[in-house]
Design an enzyme around this catalytic site. Structure first.
Site, short mmCIF file in Angstrom:
data_model
loop_
_atom_site.label_atom_id
_atom_site.label_comp_id
_atom_site.label_asym_id
_atom_site.label_seq_id
_atom_site.Cartn_x
_atom_site.Cartn_y
_atom_site.Cartn_z
N ALA A 280 -7.72 12.86 54.45
CA ALA A 280 -6.80 12.97 55.58
C ALA A 280 -5.41 12.57 55.11
CB ALA A 280 -7.25 12.09 56.74
N LYS A 281 -4.42 12.82 55.93
CA LYS A 281 -3.06 12.37 55.67
C LYS A 281 -2.29 12.38 56.97
CE LYS A 281 -0.90 10.96 51.91
NZ LYS A 281 -1.52 10.17 50.84
#
Length: 424
Positions: free
Chosen positions: A113-114
């Protein structure tokens, strides 16, 4: 505010397209079927929010915030939060995908994720940054969670911001939940060794690659582009192991000393000089781009995306590139680097030390037990060395570059896990 890395040089492709081009090559080599290919290429979730914040002067500004979960096939998603004016959805998508492959390469049970907020923290007060982080956390309260999605620091954020995130999330749950985020201050459940973890992983990868190339560390030279957390610790740890670091750089420019730079002195100078190397007396100032073309054994790009591009790749004279940053080499530069016979320890391998120790922090939080710094370093070094050997052996097995080999290792792991878990 902590040190902010220089902005990227834009190349012909955006970061997500660059990631996809490598993903496509590795998938073809593995013979991934269309179902798995289409699942792995697409982010599982993309969240875009607008964050109205009261500024110190009483005005209201609205900031764009993002969170992309690329995959949760291997486990809860994991990835940093970036505060930077250049944050955009394509960049966040690319970084989220890189996190998926990074976790898989080092065999950590996380997906990728980011997150990010389009802002300039250098022009904001501490109070404005705190209100922004708390608002972002509230907007993501259904996304974040120690078993769902675990954020961490990235460019423009650090332990302070993670403390605010943990506190705001904990308030919504009615209890302290320190395992919702990593990269926290030690007193809030942070792990020993986390601050230097990414730079340490770069050092381990560099030494492992130098061993394969039969480069003696005590006779080797190195240039480190980017002198933030990753670059400064990588330079310091390499210097401690005998490598002569002859050039460093940050936003102010590049600094060269053929006799070697005292890295600890450079760090001390930067910390006492508003976070920059401006005026550093221990080296001669050269053009910022010149550091990439120095004749050294090891080049460590540790700033941000797309610093080695199709426009400047012909100038590279290093024997080994160890990528401390995410995506520092554009996809169009790969073939030239390979043709020049330069080994690359790619980003999804070389800078995975950070997520490895973040995983350790999460484990310690879940156990309610703290490890010693020596144990953290020993275990992270072993994971990084084993991952490097696995990628190197895969590159020989398939006769491909280290970069494509790293993608092969990662995609193979995620694809097999998807098959065992079953689709819809």
């Amino acid at each position: 505010m902590g040190y902010i890395e220089p902005a990227p040089l834009k190349d012909e492709k955006n970061p997500f397209e660059a990631m996809m081009s490598r993903f496509h090559i590795a998938s073809q080599i593995l013979g991934i079927d269309d179902e798995v290919y289409n699942v792995l290429k697409s982010p599982a979730k993309q969240v875009i929010v607008s964050l109205p914040i009261t500024m110190d002067d009483g005005s209201i500004r609205v900031f764009d915030g993002y969170r992309v979960i690329h995959s949760n096939i291997l486990g809860p998603s994991k990835g940093g939060i970036r505060f930077d004016p250049g944050v955009n959805i394509d960049e966040v998508k690319a970084l989220a995908a890189w996190m998926t492959w990074k976790c898989a390469v080092v065999d950590i049970p996380y997906g990728g994720a980011k997150g990010g907020i389009q802002c300039n923290p250098r022009e904001m007060s501490s109070g404005e940054i705190e209100r922004l982080m708390r608002a972002y956390t509230l907007s993501m309260v259904e996304i974040f969670g120690p078993d769902r999605d675990i954020p961490a620091p990235d460019m423009g954020t650090g332990p302070r911001e993670m403390a605010w995130l943990m506190d705001e999330y904990s308030r919504t749950q009615g209890m302290t939940i320190n395992s919702v985020v990593t990269g926290k201050p030690l007193v809030l459940g942070g792990s020993l060794g986390r601050t230097e973890a990414t730079g340490r992983g770069v050092m381990v990868s560099a030494l492992a690659a130098m061993e394969k190339l039969k480069i003696n560390p005590y006779k080797a030279t190195c240039a480190v582009q980017g002198f933030g957390n990753v670059g400064s610790f990588a330079a310091l740890l390499l210097a401690e192991r005998g490598v002569k670091v002859v050039a460093i750089s940050d936003l102010s420019g590049a600094y060269h000393n053929e006799n070697g730079i005292d890295i600890q002195a450079a760090i001390d100078y930067r910390n006492g000089n508003n976070g920059t190397l401006t005026g550093f007396p221990g080296a001669e100032m050269i053009g910022g781009d010149e550091i990439l073309g120095l004749e050294v054994d090891v080049l460590v790009p540790a700033a941000t995306e797309d610093v080695i591009t199709s426009q400047n790749v012909e100038n590279i004279r290093a024997k080994l590139i160890v990528e401390g940053a995410n995506g520092p080499t554009s996809a169009k530069a790969d073939n030239v680097i390979n043709d020049k016979g330069i080994m690359v320890a790619p980003d999804i391998l070389a800078n995975a030390g950070g997520v490895t120790v973040s995983y350790f922090e999460w484990v310690q939080n879940r156990l309610g037990y703290k490890w010693t710094g020596e144990r953290v370093n020993r275990r992270s070094d072993r994971i990084m060395k084993d991952a490097f050997d696995n990628v190197y052996n895969t590159s020989k097995e398939y006769n491909v570059s280290m970069r494509i080999a790293a993608y092969i290792v990662a995609i193979d792991k995620v694809a097999k896990t998807y098959k065992y878990r079953g689709g819809y």
